[in-house]
Scaffold this active site. Structure first.
Site, PDB file in Angstrom:
ATOM      1  N   LYS A   1       1.420  -3.179   6.426  1.00 31.80           N
ATOM      2  CA  LYS A   1       1.825  -3.728   5.398  1.00 31.80           C
ATOM      3  C   LYS A   1       3.316  -3.589   5.191  1.00 31.80           C
ATOM      4  CE  LYS A   1      -1.623  -4.388   3.154  1.00 31.80           C
ATOM      5  NZ  LYS A   1      -1.649  -5.588   2.090  1.00 31.80           N
TER       6      LYS A   1
ATOM      7  N   SER B   1       1.212  -1.287   0.333  1.00 34.82           N
ATOM      8  CA  SER B   1      -0.085   0.132  -0.228  1.00 34.82           C
ATOM      9  C   SER B   1       1.360   1.292   0.008  1.00 34.82           C
ATOM     10  CB  SER B   1      -0.913   0.250   0.995  1.00 34.82           C
ATOM     11  OG  SER B   1      -1.605   1.558   1.423  1.00 34.82           O
TER      12      SER B   1
ATOM     13  N   TYR C   1      -2.065  -0.150   9.846  1.00 38.82           N
ATOM     14  CA  TYR C   1      -2.509  -0.554   8.443  1.00 38.82           C
ATOM     15  C   TYR C   1      -1.303  -0.362   7.738  1.00 38.82           C
ATOM     16  CZ  TYR C   1      -3.528  -0.885   3.700  1.00 38.82           C
ATOM     17  OH  TYR C   1      -3.872  -1.379   2.374  1.00 38.82           O
TER      18      TYR C   1
END
Length: 322
Positions: A145, A117, A141
Site C-alpha cells: 500500500k 491503509s 500488504y
C-alpha cells in the site's frame, strides 16, 4: 463524468458505487470476483469482469464507458495472509496498480482516488496517528500500500496525474442490507458467524494497557467512508488541489470489549466472549486523527457504534435468510 471503480464488487467498493449513484455520478465496476460478489453490483451499473493485471481490459473499459477518473480499491487485502504470500500480494497490489496507471496514461485519464491503509504505519508509538506519523509497515500488504502511494506520487511528477490516497482503518457496518462484509479475517464477520453458529466469540488478548484490557481501534462506518470517496472524486474532477494522503480516522477509539458489549445489546444474544492469547504484533491502540479529511473531504463520523453494529448485523442476517 464516469468513474471506474476497481474492486467495485467488494464490500467497500459496492458502497462506493452506491455513493456515486446517489450523487448522480456514473460508475463502472471492474472486478475479477476473487473476493467480490457480482450480486453486490447494483442493477444497471456497467460491470466488467476483469483483472487490474489486464491492461487491455482496463483500456477497453475506459474507452467503452467514457471513464474520466478511477477509484482504485482492487487488490489483495489480507495483511496476515500476505506474510505467507508475499509474491502474490505484490503482484496484485503493486504490479496491478502499475498496470492500471499505465492504462490510465495510455487513455488520457489523469484522476485517481487510491484505497490505502492504516497498515502503512505498522505499530505506531503515538496516541493519535496523523498523516505525518512515520510509516513502518510490518507486512507485505502494508508495504504494498505504501508503494502504491509512491507510484501515484511518481506518476504525478512524470505525467501530471492528479491523485489522493485515503488511508482506511477498521471499516464496519453496512449502508444497504444487500451488501455485507464477507472477509474471513475481520472482527464483525468473525463475531457474527460465531453467534449464528452457536459458538462463543473470542477476544485475542485481555491484558493490554487499555481501560478494559482489550485492543483499542478506530472503527468507521463503510457508508461514511464511501461518501469521502465521492467528495474526493468531485474535487479532483473540479481541478482542486488535494493532499496526497488523508487518514479516515475517528480521533477516538473503541475497544474490542466495547464492540462485544454492543453486539450483545444489538443482537439480543447474551454471551461472554472467550479471552485467548494475544496475537503476535497486535498493538494495544491505533487511533487516527481525521482533521485533514474533515477539512477537505467533508469527513465525519455520521454513525454511532450502535448504528455500526446494527447495520452490519441486519445485513448479515439478511444474507443468512436469503
Amino acid at each position: 463524468m464516469s468513474w471506474l471503480v476497481t474492486g467495485g464488487a467488494g464490500y467497500i467498493g459496492a458502497h462506493v458505487v452506491r455513493a456515486f449513484a446517489a450523487q448522480g455520478i456514473g460508475a463502472v465496476v471492474l472486478d475479477d470476483l476473487s473476493s467480490g460478489r457480482s450480486e453486490f453490483v447494483p442493477a444497471g451499473t456497467p460491470f466488467v469482469h476483469g483483472s487490474i493485471l489486464d491492461g487491455a481490459a482496463i483500456e477497453r473499459a475506459i474507452e467503452e464507458h467514457g471513464v474520466t477518473g478511477v477509484v482504485h480499491l482492487a487488490g489483495f487485502k489480507y495483511a496476515g495472509v500476505s506474510v505467507q504470500r508475499p509474491l502474490h500480494t505484490y503482484r496484485q497490489n503493486v504490479t496491478g496498480t502499475t498496470t492500471l496507471l499505465a492504462a490510465m496514461e495510455s487513455k488520457g485519464v489523469d484522476r485517481i482516488v487510491f484505497s490505502s491503509s492504516a497498515a502503512v504505519y505498522g505499530t505506531p508509538d503515538v496516541d493519535l496517528v496523523t498523516e505525518l506519523t512515520p510509516k513502518h509497515p510490518e507486512s507485505p500488504y502494508g508495504e504494498s500500500k505504501l508503494i502504491g502511494e509512491w507510484l501515484l506520487a511518481d506518476q504525478a511528477k512524470a505525467a501530471g496525474l492528479r491523485h489522493t490516497s485515503l488511508r482506511y482503518f477498521n471499516v464496519v457496518g453496512s449502508g444497504t442490507p444487500d451488501v455485507f462484509d464477507v472477509s474471513p479475517h475481520n472482527l464483525f464477520p468473525l463475531v457474527f458467524d460465531a453467534l449464528l453458529d452457536g459458538r462463543t466469540p473470542r477476544i485475542n488478548g485481555g491484558d493490554y494497557p487499555t481501560p478494559d484490557g482489550t485492543c483499542v481501534r478506530d472503527y468507521i462506518h463503510v457508508a461514511d467512508l464511501a461518501e469521502a470517496h465521492v467528495v474526493a472524486a468531485r474535487r479532483l474532477e473540479a481541478g482542486d488541489t488535494l493532499e496526497p494522503v488523508y487518514n479516515l480516522g475517528s480521533g477516538d477509539g473503541v475497544s474490542v470489549g466495547e464492540i462485544m458489549r454492543a453486539v450483545a445489546e444489538v443482537t439480543g444474544i447474551e454471551f461472554s466472549p472467550e479471552t485467548v492469547e494475544r496475537r503476535a504484533g497486535d498493538p494495544a491502540r491505533i487511533v487516527a486523527s481525521g482533521e485533514l479529511a474533515a477539512r477537505d473531504l467533508d469527513w465525519r463520523m455520521r454513525h454511532t457504534l450502535s448504528e455500526m453494529v446494527e447495520s452490519a448485523w441486519q445485513a448479515r442476517r439478511a444474507a443468512s435468510d436469503s
